[in-house]
Design a protein around this motif. Structure first.
Motif, PDB file in Angstrom:
ATOM      1  N   ARG A  38       2.701   1.878  -3.252  1.00 21.73           N
ATOM      2  CA  ARG A  38       1.773   2.316  -4.527  1.00 21.73           C
ATOM      3  C   ARG A  38       1.520   3.610  -4.464  1.00 21.73           C
ATOM      4  NH1 ARG A  38      -0.685  -3.218  -4.231  1.00 21.73           N
ATOM      5  NH2 ARG A  38       0.202  -4.259  -6.023  1.00 21.73           N
ATOM      6  N   LYS A  39       1.793   4.253  -3.312  1.00 22.72           N
ATOM      7  CA  LYS A  39       1.393   5.720  -3.215  1.00 22.72           C
ATOM      8  C   LYS A  39       2.414   6.611  -3.778  1.00 22.72           C
ATOM      9  CE  LYS A  39      -0.375   5.565   1.664  1.00 22.72           C
ATOM     10  NZ  LYS A  39      -0.226   6.082   3.153  1.00 22.72           N
ATOM     11  N   TRP A  40       3.718   6.002  -3.933  1.00 24.22           N
ATOM     12  CA  TRP A  40       4.685   6.923  -4.763  1.00 24.22           C
ATOM     13  C   TRP A  40       5.090   6.033  -6.261  1.00 24.22           C
ATOM     14  CZ3 TRP A  40       5.810  10.519  -1.672  1.00 24.22           C
ATOM     15  CH2 TRP A  40       5.666  10.365  -0.222  1.00 24.22           C
ATOM     16  N   GLN A  53       0.769  -1.111   0.103  1.00 26.18           N
ATOM     17  CA  GLN A  53      -0.181  -0.032   0.012  1.00 26.18           C
ATOM     18  C   GLN A  53       0.869   1.313  -0.148  1.00 26.18           C
ATOM     19  OE1 GLN A  53      -2.029  -0.488   3.635  1.00 26.18           O
ATOM     20  NE2 GLN A  53      -3.372  -2.565   2.783  1.00 26.18           N
ATOM     21  N   GLU A  54       1.870   1.149   0.833  1.00 26.22           N
ATOM     22  CA  GLU A  54       2.734   2.454   0.952  1.00 26.22           C
ATOM     23  C   GLU A  54       3.595   2.708  -0.521  1.00 26.22           C
ATOM     24  OE1 GLU A  54       2.385   4.560   3.265  1.00 26.22           O
ATOM     25  OE2 GLU A  54       1.326   3.806   4.900  1.00 26.22           O
ATOM     26  N   GLU A  94       6.191   5.074   6.472  1.00 22.68           N
ATOM     27  CA  GLU A  94       5.911   5.692   5.247  1.00 22.68           C
ATOM     28  C   GLU A  94       7.027   6.208   4.681  1.00 22.68           C
ATOM     29  OE1 GLU A  94       2.594   8.620   3.258  1.00 22.68           O
ATOM     30  OE2 GLU A  94       2.555   8.365   5.188  1.00 22.68           O
TER      31      GLU A  94
END
Length: 208
Positions: A21-23, A18-19, A117
């Motif tokens: 894919r944020k970037w 999840q973290e 994160e």
């Protein structure tokens, strides 16, 4: 490891994709099959992020993915089936060429639940920097025909470059005079990748 640490690790492992894919969009990096990856010209850079006891790790592989097609041809695989695979198929390491070993392609980050994160972004920044640094040397597939300082390149990969360029005698020389334990050990049609490549070169030379 205490029960509390085990629970924290499980939580961080669940948060990892999840973290990441944020970037993805910001750094133009893809994530699937639990791998970070980016195609840069003739080479594919693959990051393997993982969570340990109190650390985040990332090991990086460099693969000359443009050789996969000639590898499939040399190994007499089902070309129609292989060519119909999505581009991400090259990431999975299934029936693909050897990775290029680089001695310091490894990173480690101290993590907590609170800074996770931030550490993920640091990992991706470092991965992106690694790619930008190495693509200065790894410009085209031609460069792996020679020794490169700090890199270990299999004789099989070198031979595949020559085969791709229809220089079969040079490919055969690499295969017959290199490290016999070097390169992919997949067995296809009862022979190793090296043995199939030698047969391919001998047939090509005979039919020239």
């Amino acid at each position: 490891m205490t029960r509390e640490e085990q629970l924290r690790n499980r939580e961080l492992k669940k948060r990892l994709p999840q973290e990441i894919r944020k970037w993805n969009k910001k750094y133009k990096i893809h994530y699937s099959y639990e791998f970070l990856y980016k195609f840069e010209g003739d080479f594919l850079y693959i990051g393997m992020p993982s969570v340990g006891s109190d650390c985040l790790y990332n090991a990086v592989m460099i693969t000359p993915w443009v050789l996969d097609e000639i590898y499939w041809k040399v190994q007499k695989m089902n070309m129609e089936e292989m060519l119909n695979q999505p581009k991400s198929f090259h990431v999975r390491g299934v029936f693909t060429v050897d990775s290029i070993y680089y001695k310091s392609a490894y990173s480690k980050y101290q993590v907590t639940t609170d800074n996770f994160e931030e550490m993920i972004e640091n990992l991706i920044i470092d991965f992106d920097s690694f790619i930008n640094e190495h693509k200065k040397k790894l410009k085209t597939i031609d460069c792996i025909k020679n020794d490169l300082d700090g890199y270990k390149i299999s004789d099989l990969n070198r031979a595949l470059v020559y085969i791709k360029q229809e220089e079969y005698e040079k490919a055969l020389f690499n295969l017959q005079n290199g490290d016999k334990n070097d390169g992919i050990i997949h067995v296809v049609n009862g022979k190793t990748a090296r043995e199939n490549a030698i047969d391919f070169c001998l047939d090509a030379i005979k039919n020239q």
